[in-house]
Design a protein around this motif. Structure first.
Motif, PDB file in Angstrom:
ATOM      1  N   ILE A  33     -17.869-109.220  20.630  1.00  0.00           N
ATOM      2  CA  ILE A  33     -18.174-109.168  19.207  1.00  0.00           C
ATOM      3  C   ILE A  33     -17.526-108.011  18.808  1.00  0.00           C
ATOM      4  O   ILE A  33     -17.239-106.938  19.245  1.00  0.00           O
ATOM      5  CB  ILE A  33     -19.807-108.698  19.274  1.00  0.00           C
ATOM      6  N   THR A  34     -16.806-108.459  17.892  1.00  0.00           N
ATOM      7  CA  THR A  34     -15.779-107.642  16.881  1.00  0.00           C
ATOM      8  C   THR A  34     -16.616-106.119  16.719  1.00  0.00           C
ATOM      9  O   THR A  34     -17.512-106.005  16.171  1.00  0.00           O
ATOM     10  CB  THR A  34     -15.251-107.956  15.713  1.00  0.00           C
ATOM     11  N   GLY A  35     -15.900-105.079  17.144  1.00  0.00           N
ATOM     12  CA  GLY A  35     -16.328-103.641  16.744  1.00  0.00           C
ATOM     13  C   GLY A  35     -17.504-103.552  17.617  1.00  0.00           C
ATOM     14  O   GLY A  35     -18.433-102.334  17.362  1.00  0.00           O
ATOM     15  N   ASP A  36     -17.729-104.084  18.747  1.00  0.00           N
ATOM     16  CA  ASP A  36     -18.844-103.783  19.426  1.00  0.00           C
ATOM     17  C   ASP A  36     -18.726-102.384  20.424  1.00  0.00           C
ATOM     18  O   ASP A  36     -17.546-102.451  20.999  1.00  0.00           O
ATOM     19  CB  ASP A  36     -19.128-104.861  20.592  1.00  0.00           C
ATOM     20  N   GLY A  47     -29.327-105.441  19.706  1.00  0.00           N
ATOM     21  CA  GLY A  47     -29.524-106.210  18.450  1.00  0.00           C
ATOM     22  C   GLY A  47     -28.482-107.395  18.578  1.00  0.00           C
ATOM     23  O   GLY A  47     -28.150-108.101  17.819  1.00  0.00           O
ATOM     24  N   ASN A  48     -27.352-106.982  19.402  1.00  0.00           N
ATOM     25  CA  ASN A  48     -26.347-108.036  19.624  1.00  0.00           C
ATOM     26  C   ASN A  48     -26.456-109.172  20.551  1.00  0.00           C
ATOM     27  O   ASN A  48     -27.620-109.140  21.393  1.00  0.00           O
ATOM     28  CB  ASN A  48     -24.888-107.520  20.184  1.00  0.00           C
ATOM     29  N   ILE A  49     -26.236-110.300  20.191  1.00  0.00           N
ATOM     30  CA  ILE A  49     -26.436-111.459  20.763  1.00  0.00           C
ATOM     31  C   ILE A  49     -25.152-112.143  21.354  1.00  0.00           C
ATOM     32  O   ILE A  49     -24.150-112.530  20.700  1.00  0.00           O
ATOM     33  CB  ILE A  49     -27.253-112.755  20.052  1.00  0.00           C
ATOM     34  N   TYR A  50     -25.189-112.308  22.595  1.00  0.00           N
ATOM     35  CA  TYR A  50     -23.962-112.567  23.433  1.00  0.00           C
ATOM     36  C   TYR A  50     -23.773-113.994  24.000  1.00  0.00           C
ATOM     37  O   TYR A  50     -24.746-114.272  24.721  1.00  0.00           O
ATOM     38  CB  TYR A  50     -23.456-111.696  24.776  1.00  0.00           C
ATOM     39  N   PRO A  51     -22.745-114.690  23.596  1.00  0.00           N
ATOM     40  CA  PRO A  51     -22.822-116.072  23.992  1.00  0.00           C
ATOM     41  C   PRO A  51     -22.244-116.283  25.410  1.00  0.00           C
ATOM     42  O   PRO A  51     -21.296-115.287  25.862  1.00  0.00           O
ATOM     43  CB  PRO A  51     -21.831-116.834  23.066  1.00  0.00           C
ATOM     44  N   ILE A  52     -22.669-116.866  26.447  1.00  0.00           N
ATOM     45  CA  ILE A  52     -22.336-116.919  27.835  1.00  0.00           C
ATOM     46  C   ILE A  52     -22.034-118.429  28.225  1.00  0.00           C
ATOM     47  O   ILE A  52     -22.811-119.269  27.780  1.00  0.00           O
ATOM     48  CB  ILE A  52     -23.431-116.367  28.875  1.00  0.00           C
TER      49      ILE A  52
END
Length: 117
Positions: free
Chosen positions: A52-55, A86-91
């Motif tokens: 995620i950009t800027g994470d 708050g972030n959702i990471y695709p795996i």
């Protein structure tokens, strides 16, 4: 569907996900037993974590994919830590079996502060 009861996976209208606390350093597993021919097992597993950009505190493997991604028979096992609330990471979990079959599964890790329920 893979064996989701193994490590607390949940399902919603967007698919399969796991809730993870940002402070957790935790191991998850995905069991491919329902997809394999009798006697087949996993020979290699690759787990990819979406960025995620800027994470500021991205979800990551604590010591690296070479150490934190493992196989146990029909199970792909991986350890992750961190992640920004708050972030959702695709795996993505890609496998190769001992019979030479390949497969891939996708889900999400939702990072949120987890309280007792």
């Amino acid at each position: 569907m893979a064996n989701l009861a193994l490590t607390g996976y949940k399902k919603d209208s967007q698919g399969i996900f796991i809730n993870k606390d940002p402070d957790a350093n935790i191991e998850y597993a995905l069991d491919f037993v329902d997809y394999l021919n009798t006697g087949d097992s996993l020979s290699s597993v690759t787990v990819t974590i979406g960025t995620i950009t800027g994470d500021s505190a991205p979800l990551a493997f604590p010591t690296g994919a070479g150490t934190d991604v493992n196989i146990s028979g029909t199970k792909a096992i991986f350890r992750v830590n961190a992640g920004t609330t708050g972030n959702i990471y695709p795996i993505e979990v890609k496998i190769v079996t001992s019979n030479g079959d390949t497969d891939s599964r996708h889900f999400r890790i939702v990072v949120k502060d987890k309280g007792l329920q």
